[in-house]
Design a protein around this motif. Structure first.
Motif, mmCIF file in Angstrom:
data_model
loop_
_atom_site.group_PDB
_atom_site.id
_atom_site.type_symbol
_atom_site.label_atom_id
_atom_site.label_comp_id
_atom_site.label_asym_id
_atom_site.label_seq_id
_atom_site.Cartn_x
_atom_site.Cartn_y
_atom_site.Cartn_z
ATOM 1 N N ARG A 258 0.837 -1.209 0.000
ATOM 2 C CA ARG A 258 0.000 0.000 0.000
ATOM 3 C C ARG A 258 0.871 1.258 0.000
ATOM 4 O O ARG A 258 0.610 2.191 -0.757
ATOM 5 C CB ARG A 258 -0.943 0.014 1.200
ATOM 6 N N GLU A 259 1.871 1.289 0.850
ATOM 7 C CA GLU A 259 2.764 2.459 0.907
ATOM 8 C C GLU A 259 3.431 2.708 -0.445
ATOM 9 O O GLU A 259 3.467 3.843 -0.929
ATOM 10 C CB GLU A 259 3.834 2.286 1.988
ATOM 11 N N LEU B 76 0.771 3.944 -2.979
ATOM 12 C CA LEU B 76 0.302 5.309 -2.738
ATOM 13 C C LEU B 76 1.390 6.340 -3.022
ATOM 14 O O LEU B 76 1.092 7.436 -3.512
ATOM 15 C CB LEU B 76 -0.258 5.437 -1.327
ATOM 16 N N ASP C 232 -7.803 6.661 -2.165
ATOM 17 C CA ASP C 232 -7.072 5.988 -1.092
ATOM 18 C C ASP C 232 -5.822 6.777 -0.702
ATOM 19 O O ASP C 232 -5.482 6.856 0.479
ATOM 20 C CB ASP C 232 -6.697 4.560 -1.503
ATOM 21 N N ASP D 235 -7.135 9.518 1.469
ATOM 22 C CA ASP D 235 -7.566 8.976 2.755
ATOM 23 C C ASP D 235 -6.368 8.614 3.619
ATOM 24 O O ASP D 235 -6.368 8.849 4.828
ATOM 25 C CB ASP D 235 -8.482 7.765 2.559
ATOM 26 N N HIS D 236 -5.325 8.063 3.007
ATOM 27 C CA HIS D 236 -4.112 7.728 3.751
ATOM 28 C C HIS D 236 -3.461 8.995 4.310
ATOM 29 O O HIS D 236 -3.012 9.021 5.461
ATOM 30 C CB HIS D 236 -3.141 6.965 2.851
ATOM 31 N N SER D 237 -3.412 10.048 3.504
ATOM 32 C CA SER D 237 -2.855 11.322 3.976
ATOM 33 C C SER D 237 -3.674 11.869 5.138
ATOM 34 O O SER D 237 -3.131 12.408 6.094
ATOM 35 C CB SER D 237 -2.819 12.348 2.847
ATOM 36 N N GLU E 262 -5.351 10.120 7.286
ATOM 37 C CA GLU E 262 -5.113 9.278 8.456
ATOM 38 C C GLU E 262 -3.784 9.600 9.128
ATOM 39 O O GLU E 262 -3.584 9.278 10.288
ATOM 40 C CB GLU E 262 -5.134 7.798 8.038
ATOM 41 N N THR E 263 -2.888 10.220 8.388
ATOM 42 C CA THR E 263 -1.582 10.589 8.927
ATOM 43 C C THR E 263 -1.709 11.970 9.548
ATOM 44 O O THR E 263 -1.891 12.955 8.856
ATOM 45 C CB THR E 263 -0.526 10.611 7.804
#
Length: 193
Positions: free
Chosen positions: A13-14, A17, A61, A64-66, A68-69
């Motif tokens: 995932r990392e 992304l 995604d 969304d990941h950003s 969540e950070t």
């Protein structure tokens, strides 16, 4: 199938992304493909298709990941210092030729993709809610009247900067950031928010 935090799934995932950000900045929304993301990430394209399926889902995604950070909310001891720090972070990001690429690409993608637009909305709602802590602390310290909407004060602080960046194309700098923060703060002190 259960994925382990920090396991292969997290590494994939990392990598994917990071590749999404790179592809967006290099090729834009229209030129981005699942195949190019997979190649840049060093994973097989079927892995990307199976997990994300489309470019729109990849972009969402990534946002969304950003979201969540978390990011460190300023705490200078005064609402003035905190709001200036928030505005300065925006100005510094968009004044930097490298750092500005991803947020500009995300905004451009959101103009073309409903899924990206929704993810961008979630991202900014979360960031504004985090930043609103500076206003809540200021009210508790007696620096601001309690009727002010904390999120609206953050929006009003940043809005002139985003207007220059995305509407008029004018440059932003630390002086512009400080002016935007002080103007928003004046409105809040007057109880207008």
């Amino acid at each position: 199938m259960t994925s382990r935090p920090g396991g292969r799934s997290a590494r994939v995932r990392e990598a994917v992304l990071e590749a999404v950000h790179a592809e967006l900045t290099e090729h834009g929304y229209a030129g981005m493909t699942v195949e190019n993301v997979a190649e840049r990430a060093g994973v097989h394209k079927t892995t990307v298709y199976r997990r994300w399926g489309t470019v729109d889902v990849l972009i969402a995604d990534a946002l969304d990941h950003s979201r969540e950070t978390g990011w460190p909310v300023p705490d200078t001891g005064t609402v003035e210092g905190d709001l200036i720090a928030i505005a300065t972070e925006v100005a510094d990001t968009f004044a930097d030729p490298e750092r500005r690429l991803v947020p500009i690409a995300i905004v451009a993608a959101a103009l073309q993709s409903t899924r990206a637009l929704d993810a961008k909305g979630r991202f900014y709602a979360a960031r504004h809610a985090e930043a609103a802590q500076v206003v809540t602390r200021a009210v508790a310290r007696g620096e601001l009247p309690p009727q002010n909407d904390p999120v609206e004060l953050v929006r009003l602080t940043c809005a002139p900067l985003y207007h220059r960046i995305f509407i008029t194309g004018e440059p932003v700098d630390r002086a512009t950031a400080a002016l935007a923060a002080l103007a928003a703060l004046a409105a809040a002190r007057a109880g207008l928010l």
